[in-house]
Design a protein around this motif. Sequence first.
Motif, PDB file in Angstrom:
ATOM      1  N   TYR A  72       0.773  -1.235   0.000  1.00  0.00           N
ATOM      2  CA  TYR A  72       0.000   0.000   0.000  1.00  0.00           C
ATOM      3  C   TYR A  72       0.808   1.291   0.000  1.00  0.00           C
ATOM      4  CZ  TYR A  72      -3.522  -3.406   1.173  1.00  0.00           C
ATOM      5  OH  TYR A  72      -4.323  -4.496   1.156  1.00  0.00           O
ATOM      6  N   GLU A  84      -6.434  -5.076   4.027  1.00  0.00           N
ATOM      7  CA  GLU A  84      -6.971  -4.815   2.692  1.00  0.00           C
ATOM      8  C   GLU A  84      -8.358  -4.193   2.775  1.00  0.00           C
ATOM      9  OE1 GLU A  84      -8.166  -7.357  -1.309  1.00  0.00           O
ATOM     10  OE2 GLU A  84      -6.718  -8.189   0.109  1.00  0.00           O
ATOM     11  N   MET A 102      -8.023  -0.511   4.038  1.00  0.00           N
ATOM     12  CA  MET A 102      -7.478   0.390   3.019  1.00  0.00           C
ATOM     13  C   MET A 102      -8.531   0.655   1.924  1.00  0.00           C
ATOM     14  SD  MET A 102      -4.633   1.212   4.214  1.00  0.00           S
ATOM     15  CE  MET A 102      -3.784   2.072   2.914  1.00  0.00           C
TER      16      MET A 102
END
Length: 113
Positions: A74, A105, A108
Amino acid sequence: MPISKRKLQTLVDPRDINELFVKGKHKQLFPLRIHYFSAQQTKTLFSVSKKKLPRAVDRNKVKRILKDLYFEKYSKEQDKQKYHLGFVYLSSKLISHKEISKCMEGLMNKINQ
């Protein structure tokens, strides 16, 4: 000796950390909570409570996993939207790498929407 990218992207200023937890927004997906707010440069903080995981070995392992996942997947994406990010580990047990990866995940994705 050149300074690594990880070192430059670590949130260490006490004023910024305080602002992150006081003024920032947060999302939670067990076993992680992410605090964030817009900033001029993307910086991250990783926190594991001593109360939840009393053994330093376990806390360091969780922080290594979190850092590895974030910087591997990321950190390059955050060039578009710049945030100060604070990841807080909430579980009192060690969670597998896969579960933490799914959780990160999901968080984000929630932030980027």
